[in-house]
Design an enzyme around this catalytic site. Structure first.
Site, PDB file in Angstrom:
ATOM      1  N   GLN A   1      65.751 -63.106  -7.291  1.00 23.47           N
ATOM      2  CA  GLN A   1      64.298 -63.007  -7.458  1.00 23.47           C
ATOM      3  C   GLN A   1      63.726 -64.297  -8.046  1.00 23.47           C
ATOM      4  O   GLN A   1      62.627 -64.290  -8.593  1.00 23.47           O
ATOM      5  CB  GLN A   1      63.950 -61.813  -8.358  1.00 23.47           C
ATOM      6  CG  GLN A   1      64.440 -60.481  -7.840  1.00 23.47           C
ATOM      7  CD  GLN A   1      63.718 -60.023  -6.567  1.00 23.47           C
ATOM      8  OE1 GLN A   1      62.676 -60.553  -6.197  1.00 23.47           O
ATOM      9  NE2 GLN A   1      64.282 -59.029  -5.893  1.00 23.47           N
TER      10      GLN A   1
ATOM     11  N   CYS B   1      67.233 -50.056  -8.222  1.00 19.99           N
ATOM     12  CA  CYS B   1      68.631 -50.443  -8.486  1.00 19.99           C
ATOM     13  C   CYS B   1      68.800 -50.970  -9.908  1.00 19.99           C
ATOM     14  O   CYS B   1      69.597 -51.899 -10.139  1.00 19.99           O
ATOM     15  CB  CYS B   1      69.149 -51.467  -7.480  1.00 19.99           C
ATOM     16  SG  CYS B   1      69.222 -50.833  -5.812  1.00 19.99           S
TER      17      CYS B   1
ATOM     18  N   ASP C   1      71.957 -64.820 -11.298  1.00 16.45           N
ATOM     19  CA  ASP C   1      71.492 -64.061 -10.146  1.00 16.45           C
ATOM     20  C   ASP C   1      70.065 -64.541  -9.875  1.00 16.45           C
ATOM     21  O   ASP C   1      69.135 -64.202 -10.602  1.00 16.45           O
ATOM     22  CB  ASP C   1      71.532 -62.562 -10.480  1.00 16.45           C
ATOM     23  CG  ASP C   1      70.967 -61.704  -9.350  1.00 16.45           C
ATOM     24  OD1 ASP C   1      70.396 -62.277  -8.409  1.00 16.45           O
ATOM     25  OD2 ASP C   1      71.091 -60.470  -9.439  1.00 16.45           O
TER      26      ASP C   1
ATOM     27  N   HIS D   1      70.204 -56.002 -11.987  1.00 20.15           N
ATOM     28  CA  HIS D   1      70.280 -55.179 -10.770  1.00 20.15           C
ATOM     29  C   HIS D   1      71.702 -54.610 -10.707  1.00 20.15           C
ATOM     30  O   HIS D   1      72.650 -55.253 -11.169  1.00 20.15           O
ATOM     31  CB  HIS D   1      70.013 -56.097  -9.576  1.00 20.15           C
ATOM     32  CG  HIS D   1      69.887 -55.422  -8.250  1.00 20.15           C
ATOM     33  ND1 HIS D   1      70.968 -54.964  -7.539  1.00 20.15           N
ATOM     34  CD2 HIS D   1      68.798 -55.133  -7.496  1.00 20.15           C
ATOM     35  CE1 HIS D   1      70.562 -54.442  -6.392  1.00 20.15           C
ATOM     36  NE2 HIS D   1      69.242 -54.524  -6.348  1.00 20.15           N
TER      37      HIS D   1
HETATM   38  N1  PLP Z   1      69.952 -59.003  -7.686  1.00 15.39           N
HETATM   39  C1  PLP Z   1      68.620 -58.867  -7.772  1.00 15.39           C
HETATM   40  C2  PLP Z   1      67.910 -59.390  -8.987  1.00 15.39           C
HETATM   41  C3  PLP Z   1      67.922 -58.225  -6.746  1.00 15.39           C
HETATM   42  O1  PLP Z   1      66.601 -58.073  -6.827  1.00 15.39           O
HETATM   43  C4  PLP Z   1      68.642 -57.745  -5.628  1.00 15.39           C
HETATM   44  C5  PLP Z   1      67.944 -57.018  -4.549  1.00 15.39           C
HETATM   45  O2  PLP Z   1      66.913 -56.425  -4.735  1.00 15.39           O
HETATM   46  C6  PLP Z   1      70.013 -57.943  -5.573  1.00 15.39           C
HETATM   47  C7  PLP Z   1      70.633 -58.575  -6.627  1.00 15.39           C
HETATM   48  C8  PLP Z   1      70.816 -57.487  -4.399  1.00 15.39           C
HETATM   49  O3  PLP Z   1      70.431 -58.220  -3.265  1.00 15.39           O
HETATM   50  P1  PLP Z   1      71.005 -57.851  -1.821  1.00 15.39           P
HETATM   51  O4  PLP Z   1      70.708 -56.390  -1.622  1.00 15.39           O
HETATM   52  O5  PLP Z   1      70.233 -58.733  -0.900  1.00 15.39           O
HETATM   53  O6  PLP Z   1      72.469 -58.132  -1.836  1.00 15.39           O
END
Ligand code: PLP
Length: 411
Positions: free
Chosen positions: A208, A369, A205, A128
């Site tokens: 998900q 994203c 991360d 992401h």
């Molecule tokens: N990382 C992953 C794998 C995500 O799916 C997301 C959000 O969709 C994020 C990071 C960013 O999360 P947030 O917008 O809640 O900070």
């Protein structure tokens, strides 16, 4: 524990989510945009209302009853997160605004601690943007090198390339556990053991992952792990950075001000202990307490039961959607968690998404994203179906039938 593999239990559980009872354009709402954010159970909403109606107060500051109650509730939530991911201590749980904020904190503070000119940071091409841009900035600030692990047509990380990429200048491996776009489940235990064999720390991360599978940070021996409250049935604006004590205690603060100090004179300050050293200012109290309630909700349903139920559901969805003419599920041969990305031959995902919306079906279209993933496949975007514990096979059937009709209208 609720046995959510029993469909009758799912119908009961769905009633916990008031929003699901709504009609959208006169159709029952079918919500398949859970990767973006999940809906909230009444238990979480009630917890937040209770805070504002009975003990709203600032934390860690007052001697009075309300402040102590708010502080107790906040610290109870911290222990709930600790238990849920099996951290060794609540001190290792830092509350942030979300995954993005957690990664920015880490990229800044860890960068200050350990990254110097010529050092290397490893990410992947399936991250992401939240796990790309902060590391790009960290690399720029410290004149470090960002190395990128590729994935193949099926959305599988190139583990051989990864293992060969680590050198004695590598300072951090920051990878996603589950891809928010492809639903790929990365082999995190192998990723960590390879990095640790070179004494390199790993950040996962888990934005998900935590809502879909058991996360045990001690068993994984992972150094850092981040996630967002709003993707696990909790409020927005709250997230978690888990870090091993040995790292957090060495890292300098990211933001400074009140609540993170021991002593302040006008010309000098000593910092407080972890976790407060990383929580400057008044925290998102309602968010923290709401996140605790969300995790308790997930614990009652049982994370293993959720994982099994969702695995069955996503496998079914992959089969049903993959049968539709012109539809390709990216990386269909692999096990998935959380999300499926569809590419529809000759049809822009946005057009299909808009027509599904008119039937009350919420999906996400676009790059999610993850522009490097789109660049790899040479597509502008995908139509993403993402799942939560309240989705059902009946909803998948309606989606499949409706999508087939939508494609018929658009070709
Ligand atoms: N990382 C992953 C794998 C995500 O799916 C997301 C959000 O969709 C994020 C990071 C960013 O999360 P947030 O917008 O809640 O900070």
């Amino acid at each position: 524990m609720t046995n959510i593999s029993n469909p009758a239990e799912i119908e009961k559980l769905r009633k916990d989510f008031p929003i699901l009872g709504q009609k959208i354009y006169n159709n029952d709402l079918i919500y398949f945009d859970n990767g973006a954010t999940t809906q909230k159970p009444q238990q979480v909403i009630d917890t937040i209302v209770e805070y504002y109606t009975t003990y709203n107060s600032n934390v860690h500051r007052g001697v009075h009853f309300l402040s102590q109650r708010a502080t107790d509730a906040e610290e109870h939530a911290r222990r709930t997160v600790q238990r849920f991911i099996n951290a060794q201590s609540p001190d290792e749980i830092i509350f942030t605004k979300g995954t993005t904020d957690s990664i920015n904190l880490l990229a800044f503070s860890f960068g200050e601690l350990a990254i110097q000119e010529g050092d290397e940071i490893i990410i992947s091409r399936m991250e992401h943007h939240a796990n790309i841009v902060p590391w790009q900035e960290c690399a720029r600030r410290h004149k470090a090198v960002l190395k990128v692990v590729d994935f193949d047509e099926e959305g599988v990380l190139d583990m051989e390339q990864y293992a060969g990429m680590i050198t004695d200048r590598t300072r951090m491996v920051a990878l996603t556990w589950v891809s928010n776009t492809l639903g790929t489940i990365n082999p995190v235990a192998d990723i960590i053991s390879i990095a640790h064999s070179h004494n390199v720390p790993v950040m996962l991360d888990a934005a998900q992952a935590v809502q879909h599978m058991r996360v045990d940070v001690q068993q994984l021996d992972v150094d850092f792990l981040v996630f967002s409250g709003h993707k696990i049935y909790g409020p927005t604006g709250i997230g978690v950075l888990y870090g091993k004590r040995k790292w957090l205690e060495q890292m300098p603060p990211y933001q400074t001000g009140g609540s993170m100090i021991k002593t302040v004179q006008v010309d000098t300050t000593t910092y407080g202990d972890i976790p407060f050293r990383f929580e400057a200012g008044t925290p998102h109290i309602e968010g923290i307490i709401g996140l605790g309630a969300a995790i308790e909700y997930v614990e009652r349903a049982g994370i293993e039961a959720i994982a099994a139920y969702e695995h069955d559901l996503i496998t079914y969805a992959k089969e049903q959607l993959g049968k539709i003419g012109r539809v390709k599920v990216l990386g269909a041969s692999r096990p998935k968690a959380g999300a499926l990305s569809l590419v529809i031959e000759g049809i822009h995902p946005f057009d299909a998404g808009e027509l599904l919306d008119k039937k009350g079906i919420a999906v996400r279209t676009g790059h999610h994203c993850c522009q490097p993933i789109m660049d790899y496949y040479g597509i502008p975007g995908t139509l993403r179906i993402s799942f939560a514990l309240y989705n059902t096979k009946a909803e998948v059937d309606i989606l499949a039938r409706t999508l087939e009709r939508v494609i018929g209208m658009l070709v």
